[in-house]
Design a protein around this motif. Structure first.
Motif, short mmCIF file in Angstrom:
data_model
loop_
_atom_site.label_atom_id
_atom_site.label_comp_id
_atom_site.label_asym_id
_atom_site.label_seq_id
_atom_site.Cartn_x
_atom_site.Cartn_y
_atom_site.Cartn_z
N SER A 1 -7.78 9.10 -6.70
CA SER A 1 -8.84 9.88 -6.56
C SER A 1 -9.49 10.31 -7.97
CB SER A 1 -8.58 11.29 -5.90
OG SER A 1 -7.93 12.15 -6.88
N MET A 2 -10.72 10.22 -8.27
CA MET A 2 -11.50 10.63 -9.44
C MET A 2 -11.00 12.02 -10.21
SD MET A 2 -13.34 7.97 -10.39
CE MET A 2 -14.14 8.96 -11.66
N PRO A 3 -10.61 12.92 -9.28
CA PRO A 3 -9.88 13.98 -10.17
C PRO A 3 -8.44 13.64 -10.86
CG PRO A 3 -10.86 14.86 -8.06
CD PRO A 3 -10.93 13.43 -8.09
N GLU A 4 -7.84 12.90 -10.26
CA GLU A 4 -6.55 12.37 -10.57
C GLU A 4 -6.95 11.42 -11.82
OE1 GLU A 4 -4.03 10.79 -7.59
OE2 GLU A 4 -2.25 10.16 -8.81
N LEU A 5 -7.68 10.52 -11.67
CA LEU A 5 -7.81 9.52 -12.63
C LEU A 5 -8.25 10.42 -14.00
CD1 LEU A 5 -9.83 6.92 -10.49
CD2 LEU A 5 -7.78 6.51 -11.98
N CYS A 6 -9.38 11.44 -13.70
CA CYS A 6 -9.93 11.95 -14.82
C CYS A 6 -8.66 12.91 -15.49
CB CYS A 6 -10.77 12.93 -14.47
SG CYS A 6 -12.45 12.15 -13.95
N TRP B 1 -2.55 1.17 -10.89
CA TRP B 1 -1.25 0.32 -11.01
C TRP B 1 -0.20 1.02 -9.76
CZ3 TRP B 1 1.08 -2.24 -15.78
CH2 TRP B 1 1.94 -3.23 -15.45
N VAL B 2 -0.02 2.12 -10.15
CA VAL B 2 1.07 2.92 -9.44
C VAL B 2 0.64 3.26 -7.77
CG1 VAL B 2 2.45 4.58 -9.38
CG2 VAL B 2 1.76 3.77 -11.62
N HIS B 3 -0.65 3.65 -8.02
CA HIS B 3 -1.05 4.29 -6.54
C HIS B 3 -1.84 3.57 -5.63
CE1 HIS B 3 0.17 8.05 -9.06
NE2 HIS B 3 1.03 7.84 -7.83
N GLY B 4 -2.63 2.27 -6.35
CA GLY B 4 -3.75 1.79 -5.72
C GLY B 4 -5.16 2.37 -6.03
N TYR B 5 -6.16 1.82 -5.43
CA TYR B 5 -7.50 2.38 -5.59
C TYR B 5 -7.80 3.45 -4.68
CZ TYR B 5 -12.56 1.99 -5.61
OH TYR B 5 -13.82 2.60 -5.81
N ASP B 6 -7.63 2.95 -3.49
CA ASP B 6 -8.00 4.26 -2.46
C ASP B 6 -7.08 5.71 -2.86
OD1 ASP B 6 -10.10 3.37 -1.15
OD2 ASP B 6 -8.68 2.11 -0.11
N ALA B 7 -5.89 5.41 -3.18
CA ALA B 7 -5.06 6.57 -3.40
C ALA B 7 -5.05 7.19 -4.78
CB ALA B 7 -3.46 6.30 -3.04
N GLU C 1 0.79 -1.29 -0.08
CA GLU C 1 -0.10 0.02 0.11
C GLU C 1 0.78 1.09 -0.03
OE1 GLU C 1 -2.82 0.14 3.27
OE2 GLU C 1 -4.07 1.83 2.51
N PHE C 2 2.13 1.07 0.59
CA PHE C 2 2.95 2.46 0.83
C PHE C 2 4.10 2.80 0.29
CE2 PHE C 2 -0.09 3.04 4.35
CZ PHE C 2 -0.17 4.68 4.32
N ALA C 3 4.54 1.68 -0.48
CA ALA C 3 5.95 1.74 -1.05
C ALA C 3 6.20 2.89 -1.84
CB ALA C 3 6.20 0.61 -1.83
N GLU C 4 5.05 3.39 -2.50
CA GLU C 4 5.18 4.60 -3.51
C GLU C 4 4.98 5.76 -2.93
OE1 GLU C 4 6.14 3.70 -6.61
OE2 GLU C 4 5.71 1.58 -6.27
N ARG C 5 4.60 5.95 -1.68
CA ARG C 5 4.02 7.08 -0.79
C ARG C 5 4.82 7.40 0.15
NH1 ARG C 5 -2.16 6.76 1.17
NH2 ARG C 5 -2.13 4.57 0.52
N ASP C 6 5.23 6.84 1.02
CA ASP C 6 6.08 7.23 2.26
C ASP C 6 7.34 6.66 2.16
OD1 ASP C 6 6.74 7.98 4.76
OD2 ASP C 6 4.84 7.82 5.68
N ASP D 1 -6.61 2.55 -20.11
CA ASP D 1 -5.11 2.45 -20.08
C ASP D 1 -4.54 3.31 -19.05
OD1 ASP D 1 -4.73 -0.17 -21.18
OD2 ASP D 1 -4.50 0.63 -23.27
N ALA D 2 -4.94 4.64 -19.17
CA ALA D 2 -4.35 5.50 -18.32
C ALA D 2 -5.02 5.42 -16.67
CB ALA D 2 -4.97 6.82 -18.91
N ALA D 3 -6.13 5.02 -16.79
CA ALA D 3 -6.54 4.77 -15.47
C ALA D 3 -5.82 3.61 -14.94
CB ALA D 3 -8.01 4.52 -15.67
N LEU D 4 -5.96 2.49 -15.57
CA LEU D 4 -5.14 1.20 -15.13
C LEU D 4 -3.80 1.53 -14.76
CD1 LEU D 4 -4.20 -1.95 -15.36
CD2 LEU D 4 -4.28 -1.69 -17.92
#
Lengths: 209, 209
Positions: B29-34, B21-27, A112-117, B14-17
């Motif tokens: 945000s919709m603004p970031e995905l958009c 992939w990099v940040h995970g689901y929770d991290a 969860e955190f490798a890329e964040r902290d 693909d961009a959303a993927l």
DNA sequence: CTCCTAACTGAAAGATCATTCAAGAATAGC
DNA sequence: GCTATTCTTGAATGATCTTTCAGTTAGGAG
């Protein structure tokens, strides 16, 4: 002087630790953590600083207790091979029935955190290095006792670390005891195998059940 | 009839993927995905439904492309052992340099979501079963070709799945090529080892570099 | 007993999030 | 070219999240 603290800090930390363990960091909200700890936000912030600080404290507590207790079983046994077997036995059982059914807090947090902290990277690296060192020591002892197949040795420690991390991931899919045993048994079989001459080793309990 | 869509759905996916992939689901945000998709929230919701639906679609796209491409290298080679070697070679290189430096989207998501979304459990189980089946087939072929040590066989498939999951976790700690190679080499060494009689096998490239 | 200090309470602040929607823009068929 | 229909825009909505704070409570020192 002043009012005394109405809750036990370590007990509260354990409650937070379990919440993080089960749900992860992002999915554990402060209200939920406070409910688990049995205190109000104000007390939580006074005692722990911030959600991130609370998480850090929980991670370090996990490493100091849950994790190092597991590693102890690996290093304490005089026979390296017995240590390895009991480590994996305990791991499998904890994943089927016990608290490890939610995987490993450190593994979960690494993902969860490798890329964040970057600050937490040190905690992760230290934990992985400790685990690897314990495997290395056990493998060295096992080799000295003649329990390993020729070709196997302490250089397999990194593989065992990877296997454990992999089992931590698989545990979250609740695969059941046979599947987990199969992984653990195969990992050990690759180390102790007496391929063409089974009688080479006088310890041969690794297929016992 | 009506206005035509101003963006390519698969390209946006693909961009959303990659963001997931990099940040995970929770991290993510919709603004970031958009922003990553280059569209506005309204368009994203019209095209994909909800954040969760978008994530599901991304997961399935990942399984259909990235993941099954990797598995293809495993099944396509006529020699089971060569397939295994090239699979792990590619895995290591992708973890050092390529997109797998963020681990595996499915592994990451399994860790993040196992306790939350039972609907996704099917996706995870299917993926793990596919990987295991591919390993099993490769091991069967390798055994038939006499490339495995006696005692090794298709029943080691679950171990290899665990090793891959473990490497996916370790990759997030950016361990460097040697450490990853060490894991992959040790995993294969446990299968093909010709422990006391190295000349038993005429294929012996597994220590080549 | 009294006062001083620290901890607790629970509501509020301020930010951010996922999601919706009214209004404008663009296309295909007639 | 006109109209019906679909897509896009970007601000607004309502919920939720982390964090703070004024007011209250309680324990130790003198």
């Amino acid at each position: 002087m002043g009012r005394t603290r109405g809750f036990d800090t370590e007990q509260a930390l354990d409650a937070a630790l379990e919440t993080f363990w089960v749900h992860g960091y992002d999915a554990s909200s402060m209200p939920e953590l406070c409910r688990a700890m049995g205190i109000q936000p104000g007390s939580a912030y006074a005692a722990f600083g911030s959600k991130r600080d609370l998480f850090r404290a929980a991670l370090q507590r996990y490493a100091r207790t849950v994790s190092s207790e597991a590693v102890l079983g690996l290093t304490s046994s005089p026979s390296g091979l017995d240590g390895l077997r009991s480590y994996f036995d305990d791991l499998v059982e904890a994943m089927v029935d016990g608290r490890r059914r939610w995987g490993c807090l450190i593994t979960n947090s690494l993902v969860e955190f490798a890329e964040r902290d970057p600050d937490l990277a040190g905690v992760f690296d230290l934990h992985l290095a400790n685990l690897e060192a314990a495997f290395e020591a056990a493998l060295t002892r096992a080799k000295a006792a003649g329990d390993l197949r020729s070709g196997a040795g302490p250089e397999q420690a990194k593989l065992l670390v990877a296997v454990v991390q992999g089992m931590n991931v698989l545990a979250k899919a609740r695969p059941g005891r046979p599947a987990l045993r199969s992984v653990a048994d195969a990992a050990l079989a690759g180390l102790v195998a007496a391929p063409d001459a089974p009688r080479l080793s006088d310890r041969c309990g690794y297929l016992q059940d």
